[in-house]
Design a protein around this motif. Structure first.
Motif, mmCIF file in Angstrom:
data_model
loop_
_atom_site.group_PDB
_atom_site.id
_atom_site.type_symbol
_atom_site.label_atom_id
_atom_site.label_comp_id
_atom_site.label_asym_id
_atom_site.label_seq_id
_atom_site.Cartn_x
_atom_site.Cartn_y
_atom_site.Cartn_z
ATOM 1 N N SER A 1 58.104 67.015 60.901
ATOM 2 C CA SER A 1 57.115 66.926 61.975
ATOM 3 C C SER A 1 57.741 67.470 63.261
ATOM 4 C CB SER A 1 56.643 65.487 62.178
ATOM 5 O OG SER A 1 57.732 64.653 62.511
ATOM 6 N N ILE A 2 56.883 67.876 64.168
ATOM 7 C CA ILE A 2 57.319 68.445 65.443
ATOM 8 C C ILE A 2 56.682 67.631 66.578
ATOM 9 C CG2 ILE A 2 57.287 70.462 66.957
ATOM 10 C CD1 ILE A 2 59.031 70.891 64.546
ATOM 11 N N LEU A 3 57.514 67.227 67.516
ATOM 12 C CA LEU A 3 57.041 66.538 68.716
ATOM 13 C C LEU A 3 57.405 67.378 69.937
ATOM 14 C CD1 LEU A 3 55.862 64.044 70.218
ATOM 15 C CD2 LEU A 3 58.199 63.118 70.242
ATOM 16 N N VAL A 4 56.391 67.808 70.642
ATOM 17 C CA VAL A 4 56.587 68.556 71.894
ATOM 18 C C VAL A 4 56.127 67.669 73.050
ATOM 19 C CG1 VAL A 4 55.995 70.605 73.230
ATOM 20 C CG2 VAL A 4 56.242 70.769 70.740
ATOM 21 N N TYR B 1 60.375 69.334 76.212
ATOM 22 C CA TYR B 1 61.307 68.874 75.179
ATOM 23 C C TYR B 1 60.631 69.020 73.812
ATOM 24 C CZ TYR B 1 63.228 66.590 79.329
ATOM 25 O OH TYR B 1 63.715 66.334 80.586
ATOM 26 N N SER B 2 61.352 69.627 72.874
ATOM 27 C CA SER B 2 60.821 69.806 71.521
ATOM 28 C C SER B 2 61.760 69.125 70.521
ATOM 29 C CB SER B 2 60.678 71.294 71.186
ATOM 30 O OG SER B 2 59.787 71.930 72.080
ATOM 31 N N PHE B 3 61.154 68.351 69.631
ATOM 32 C CA PHE B 3 61.936 67.596 68.648
ATOM 33 C C PHE B 3 61.476 67.964 67.234
ATOM 34 C CE2 PHE B 3 61.558 65.110 72.513
ATOM 35 C CZ PHE B 3 62.875 64.779 72.795
ATOM 36 N N TYR B 4 62.462 68.139 66.375
ATOM 37 C CA TYR B 4 62.209 68.385 64.945
ATOM 38 C C TYR B 4 62.635 67.129 64.203
ATOM 39 C CZ TYR B 4 62.724 70.506 60.279
ATOM 40 O OH TYR B 4 62.640 70.797 58.936
ATOM 41 N N ILE B 5 61.722 66.523 63.443
ATOM 42 C CA ILE B 5 61.983 65.249 62.766
ATOM 43 C C ILE B 5 61.875 65.463 61.263
ATOM 44 C CG2 ILE B 5 61.309 62.830 62.558
ATOM 45 C CD1 ILE B 5 59.952 63.130 65.319
ATOM 46 N N ARG B 6 62.945 65.090 60.580
ATOM 47 C CA ARG B 6 62.975 65.249 59.119
ATOM 48 C C ARG B 6 63.903 64.190 58.513
ATOM 49 N NH1 ARG B 6 63.555 70.959 55.910
ATOM 50 N NH2 ARG B 6 63.444 70.148 53.792
ATOM 51 N N ASP B 7 63.386 63.469 57.513
ATOM 52 C CA ASP B 7 64.169 62.430 56.829
ATOM 53 C C ASP B 7 64.784 61.452 57.834
ATOM 54 O OD1 ASP B 7 63.612 63.648 54.399
ATOM 55 O OD2 ASP B 7 65.395 64.932 54.523
ATOM 56 N N ALA C 1 50.441 62.391 72.719
ATOM 57 C CA ALA C 1 51.343 62.911 71.689
ATOM 58 C C ALA C 1 52.313 61.839 71.213
ATOM 59 C CB ALA C 1 52.109 64.119 72.233
ATOM 60 N N PHE C 2 52.828 61.052 72.133
ATOM 61 C CA PHE C 2 53.772 59.994 71.770
ATOM 62 C C PHE C 2 53.085 58.915 70.932
ATOM 63 C CE2 PHE C 2 56.375 56.198 72.659
ATOM 64 C CZ PHE C 2 57.610 56.677 72.249
ATOM 65 N N ASP C 3 51.839 58.627 71.250
ATOM 66 C CA ASP C 3 51.083 57.641 70.469
ATOM 67 C C ASP C 3 50.868 58.124 69.033
ATOM 68 O OD1 ASP C 3 49.435 55.143 70.360
ATOM 69 O OD2 ASP C 3 47.829 56.586 69.973
ATOM 70 N N LYS C 4 50.638 59.421 68.863
ATOM 71 C CA LYS C 4 50.500 59.978 67.514
ATOM 72 C C LYS C 4 51.801 59.819 66.726
ATOM 73 C CE LYS C 4 47.032 63.518 68.634
ATOM 74 N NZ LYS C 4 46.767 64.988 68.691
ATOM 75 N N LEU C 5 52.930 60.029 67.389
ATOM 76 C CA LEU C 5 54.234 59.847 66.738
ATOM 77 C C LEU C 5 54.408 58.413 66.253
ATOM 78 C CD1 LEU C 5 57.269 60.825 66.234
ATOM 79 C CD2 LEU C 5 57.721 59.819 68.489
ATOM 80 N N ILE C 6 54.073 57.468 67.100
ATOM 81 C CA ILE C 6 54.236 56.055 66.738
ATOM 82 C C ILE C 6 53.368 55.695 65.543
ATOM 83 C CG2 ILE C 6 53.834 53.689 67.535
ATOM 84 C CD1 ILE C 6 54.674 54.547 70.297
ATOM 85 N N ARG C 7 52.128 56.148 65.559
ATOM 86 C CA ARG C 7 51.224 55.810 64.458
ATOM 87 C C ARG C 7 51.653 56.489 63.159
ATOM 88 N NH1 ARG C 7 46.644 57.989 65.281
ATOM 89 N NH2 ARG C 7 46.716 58.748 67.417
ATOM 90 N N TYR C 8 52.209 57.686 63.251
ATOM 91 C CA TYR C 8 52.611 58.407 62.042
ATOM 92 C C TYR C 8 53.875 57.793 61.420
ATOM 93 C CZ TYR C 8 53.615 62.349 58.939
ATOM 94 O OH TYR C 8 53.858 63.124 57.829
ATOM 95 N N TYR C 9 54.834 57.392 62.263
ATOM 96 C CA TYR C 9 56.102 56.834 61.769
ATOM 97 C C TYR C 9 56.159 55.318 61.979
ATOM 98 C CZ TYR C 9 58.036 61.540 61.271
ATOM 99 O OH TYR C 9 58.283 62.830 60.875
#
Length: 257
Positions: free
Chosen positions: A29-32, A48-54, A136-144
């Motif tokens: 997933s990508i978080l910008v 800030y761009s983050f790449y999230i994997r495993d 965008a941050f709220d989407k990250l929290i709900r996804y993970y």
């Protein structure tokens, strides 16, 4: 680039003006996040761009044009928490300046109004950028949701929301201050125009009489009278009395109102 990414996603990551967004895919997933950045007390915007994997988080390094390992979700939390604390500290200072401006303007001191536009600009940038970043941050929290320290990330989410609320309230206060300031300026202008109107009303009959007796024609009254000037002055005073009385009444009524 150590990760193979879709060219369109890569363009979004490399774009400094890319709005905040969270994008999830099968393996990563990508978080910008575009956040306010405080530099020398000036509010700028950093991407800030983050790449999230495993459960590993990588931060995009713009100088190296590649991702570097940031750490786990806890490291992501620490990284963002530091920046949000700086933003909230800046907002606190902005609200103090707004409070001083508000006190001064109530005391009739408008010197600090020159800072109004600067404050409005800083708060506008913070509000606009944080509004997108929070989503965008709220989407990250709900996804993970199952992989995060929910307490820590919920607290960080509350920081996003607090920054947004503080920036909105600051903008509203600035709008109210400007309306009050404009009201005071308009009232002063109205008083000036009122005084000019009074002076015009007083001198209008005098101008009319002066113009009438200044005509270069025959048959004017009192032209051959030795007391003609005195009589004209007396008539002028008598003619002025109704105007002065009316203006006095008008001014008295305006003060009462």
């Amino acid at each position: 680039m150590k990760f193979k990414l879709n060219k369109y996603i890569l363009e979004d990551i490399e774009n400094k003006d890319q709005p905040s967004e969270f994008m999830s895919f099968n393996e990563y997933s990508i978080l910008v996040l575009r956040l306010p950045y405080i530099k020398d007390e000036q509010v700028e915007v950093a991407s800030y761009s983050f790449y999230i994997r495993d459960k590993d988080v990588y931060l995009f390094d713009r100088k190296e044009n590649d991702f570097e390992l940031l750490g786990s979700f806890i490291d992501l939390h620490k990284y963002l928490d530091i920046r949000m604390d700086r933003i909230m500290s800046k907002l606190s200072r902005l609200h103090i300046e707004i409070a001083k401006m508000e006190d001064n303007i109530y005391d009739g001191n408008y010197k600090n109004m020159k800072n109004w536009l600067l404050l409005k600009k800083d708060l506008g940038v913070i509000e606009r950028v944080i509004a997108h970043a929070e989503l965008a941050f709220d989407k990250l929290i709900r996804y993970y949701h199952n992989d995060l320290d929910n307490f820590a990330f919920d607290d960080l989410k509350e920081h996003f929301n607090r920054v947004l609320r503080l920036s909105i309230s600051g903008n509203e206060k600035l709008d109210y201050i400007y309306q009050f300031y404009r009201g005071q300026v308009d009232e002063k202008m109205n008083n000036v125009m009122f005084m000019l109107t009074i002076l015009s009303a007083i001198f209008m009959p005098l101008t009319l009489i002066t113009g009438f007796f200044g005509m270069n024609t025959g048959g004017l009254p009192f032209i051959n009278d030795n007391l003609g000037t005195l009589k004209v002055v007396i008539l002028t005073i008598i003619f002025e009395i109704p105007f002065v009385w009316y203006i006095f009444k008008l001014a008295k009524f305006d003060k009462i109102r």
